[in-house]
Design a protein around this motif. Structure first.
Motif, PDB file in Angstrom:
ATOM      1  N   GLY A  88      -6.043   1.280   2.874  1.00 60.67           N
ATOM      2  CA  GLY A  88      -7.047   2.958   2.588  1.00 60.67           C
ATOM      3  C   GLY A  88      -6.988   2.956   1.001  1.00 60.67           C
ATOM      4  O   GLY A  88      -6.345   2.712   0.390  1.00 60.67           O
ATOM      5  N   GLU A  89      -7.081   4.376   0.497  1.00 57.86           N
ATOM      6  CA  GLU A  89      -6.800   4.691  -1.014  1.00 57.86           C
ATOM      7  C   GLU A  89      -5.348   4.450  -1.540  1.00 57.86           C
ATOM      8  O   GLU A  89      -5.568   4.513  -2.846  1.00 57.86           O
ATOM      9  CB  GLU A  89      -7.717   5.544  -0.741  1.00 57.86           C
ATOM     10  N   PHE A  90      -4.009   5.021  -0.702  1.00 60.40           N
ATOM     11  CA  PHE A  90      -2.966   4.535  -0.575  1.00 60.40           C
ATOM     12  C   PHE A  90      -2.819   3.160  -1.129  1.00 60.40           C
ATOM     13  O   PHE A  90      -1.969   3.035  -1.396  1.00 60.40           O
ATOM     14  CB  PHE A  90      -2.315   5.501  -0.174  1.00 60.40           C
ATOM     15  N   SER A  91      -3.515   2.498  -0.403  1.00 58.03           N
ATOM     16  CA  SER A  91      -2.966   0.858  -0.669  1.00 58.03           C
ATOM     17  C   SER A  91      -2.079   0.437  -1.630  1.00 58.03           C
ATOM     18  O   SER A  91      -2.978   0.161  -2.874  1.00 58.03           O
ATOM     19  CB  SER A  91      -3.732   0.114   0.664  1.00 58.03           C
ATOM     20  N   GLY A  92      -1.222  -0.734  -1.889  1.00 60.98           N
ATOM     21  CA  GLY A  92      -0.722  -0.728  -2.402  1.00 60.98           C
ATOM     22  C   GLY A  92      -0.188  -0.164  -4.090  1.00 60.98           C
ATOM     23  O   GLY A  92       0.929  -0.616  -4.447  1.00 60.98           O
ATOM     24  N   HIS A  93       0.181   1.060  -3.566  1.00 64.04           N
ATOM     25  CA  HIS A  93       0.848   2.213  -4.597  1.00 64.04           C
ATOM     26  C   HIS A  93       2.422   1.950  -4.312  1.00 64.04           C
ATOM     27  O   HIS A  93       2.176   3.095  -3.540  1.00 64.04           O
ATOM     28  CB  HIS A  93      -0.266   4.028  -4.469  1.00 64.04           C
ATOM     29  N   ASN A  94       2.646   2.944  -4.690  1.00 66.77           N
ATOM     30  CA  ASN A  94       4.673   2.950  -4.640  1.00 66.77           C
ATOM     31  C   ASN A  94       5.002   4.254  -4.291  1.00 66.77           C
ATOM     32  O   ASN A  94       4.217   4.823  -5.856  1.00 66.77           O
ATOM     33  CB  ASN A  94       4.587   2.275  -5.705  1.00 66.77           C
ATOM     34  N   LEU A  95       5.759   5.367  -4.134  1.00 66.95           N
ATOM     35  CA  LEU A  95       5.466   6.594  -3.290  1.00 66.95           C
ATOM     36  C   LEU A  95       6.420   6.873  -5.310  1.00 66.95           C
ATOM     37  O   LEU A  95       6.059   7.798  -5.471  1.00 66.95           O
ATOM     38  CB  LEU A  95       6.003   6.114  -2.534  1.00 66.95           C
TER      39      LEU A  95
END
Length: 298
Positions: free
Chosen positions: A89-96
């Protein structure tokens, strides 16, 4: 806690980026507020690069990693800070943690304030500073006349650059300048030579602070060759090139793993540095001991 020779120093500064600087800071975490990390903020790949492209901000990834390496004990907060979104999805791979730092930056006056807030929340007592508080990229200038803009492209170059620069021209963080001016020991590396170690050293006001500094400077070598254009030069040549870029001789000692080729232009200190199972990674205790043993010879 056993007595450490580094405790004699009121300020120890480590400069760099990537996983190497995080490893070094972790190995010296016992110094607490006496330890300052000055972190490269020019990364433009991965989650960090996507956030930079969207929000026109500094690179948060290396800062996040350094903070996380200094967390004294695991907590829900530290787990969230290192959480990476899976899936497609759009957040895939993003680090919180990157998104948390971005949000705090937008709520704060300065990026330094955002870092202080998250450090306090995670009970990190050492100081973590971005090399600059304005967005900037690493640029490589080649003898063939072609320029490479951004760390991702610099890492993909086929030849060693003739020159590196920061674009646009930005000022070093004032707190980073003050830390260097007050430092009694300065550590460089380990890490990617061109994209992690060099960027902060390209800032003119940081160079000026290093020129005035009376601190001993120790360079910590990598354990295995880099998969980058930096590997086209031996370490002695890399350090010569670094000092030529800065128009100053400032490296006093180099810590090397046993078996490394000797350096002709620098004082060397050999040590056992590698983890037993992951030989390309510095063992925290061994790295700390090597620095302590070298400092005891000053």
């Amino acid at each position: 806690m056993p007595e450490h020779s580094l405790q004699q120093f009121s300020q120890v500064v480590a400069i760099g980026g990537g996983h190497g600087l995080g490893r070094l800071l972790s190995s010296l975490s016992y110094l607490g507020p006496k330890l300052t990390g000055i972190v490269t903020t020019t990364d433009n790949g991965g989650s960090t690069g996507r956030i930079r492209q969207s929000e026109d901000c500094i690179a948060w990834g290396d800062l996040r990693n350094c903070i996380n390496q200094l967390v004294p004990e695991p907590s829900i907060g530290s787990m969230l800070f290192e959480y990476r979104f899976p899936g497609k999805g759009e957040f895939s791979g993003h680090n919180l943690g990157n998104l948390m730092l971005l949000a705090l930056d937008q709520l704060s006056i300065r990026p330094v304030d955002a870092i202080k807030l998250i450090s306090n929340m995670l009970k990190v007592s050492s100081q973590i500073l971005p090399m600059a508080e304005q967005p900037a990229d690493l640029m490589a200038i080649c003898s063939q006349g072609k320029n490479y803009h951004g760390e991702v492209l610099v890492d993909q170059m086929q030849s060693f650059p003739s020159q590196l620069a920061i674009s646009p021209n930005v000022c070093a963080t004032p707190e980073a300048i003050a830390a260097i001016e007050q430092a009694e020991l300065i550590l460089l590396g380990p890490g990617s030579f061109l994209t992690s170690i060099m960027p902060p050293l390209l800032l003119p006001d940081l160079q000026a602070a290093l020129r005035k500094s009376q601190a001993k400077v120790i360079f910590i070598a990598n354990l295995v060759p880099e998969l980058s254009p930096a590997d086209q030069l031996g370490l002695n040549q890399q350090l010569n090139w670094c000092e030529a870029q800065m128009d100053m001789q400032f490296i006093d000692y180099v810590i090397l793993p046993y078996g490394s080729e000797p350096l002709t232009d620098y004082h060397m200190f050999y040590a056992d540095l590698a983890e037993t199972e992951i030989v390309h990674r510095h063992d925290r205790d061994k790295l700390s001991k090597a620095i302590e043993n070298l400092v005891s010879l000053f």
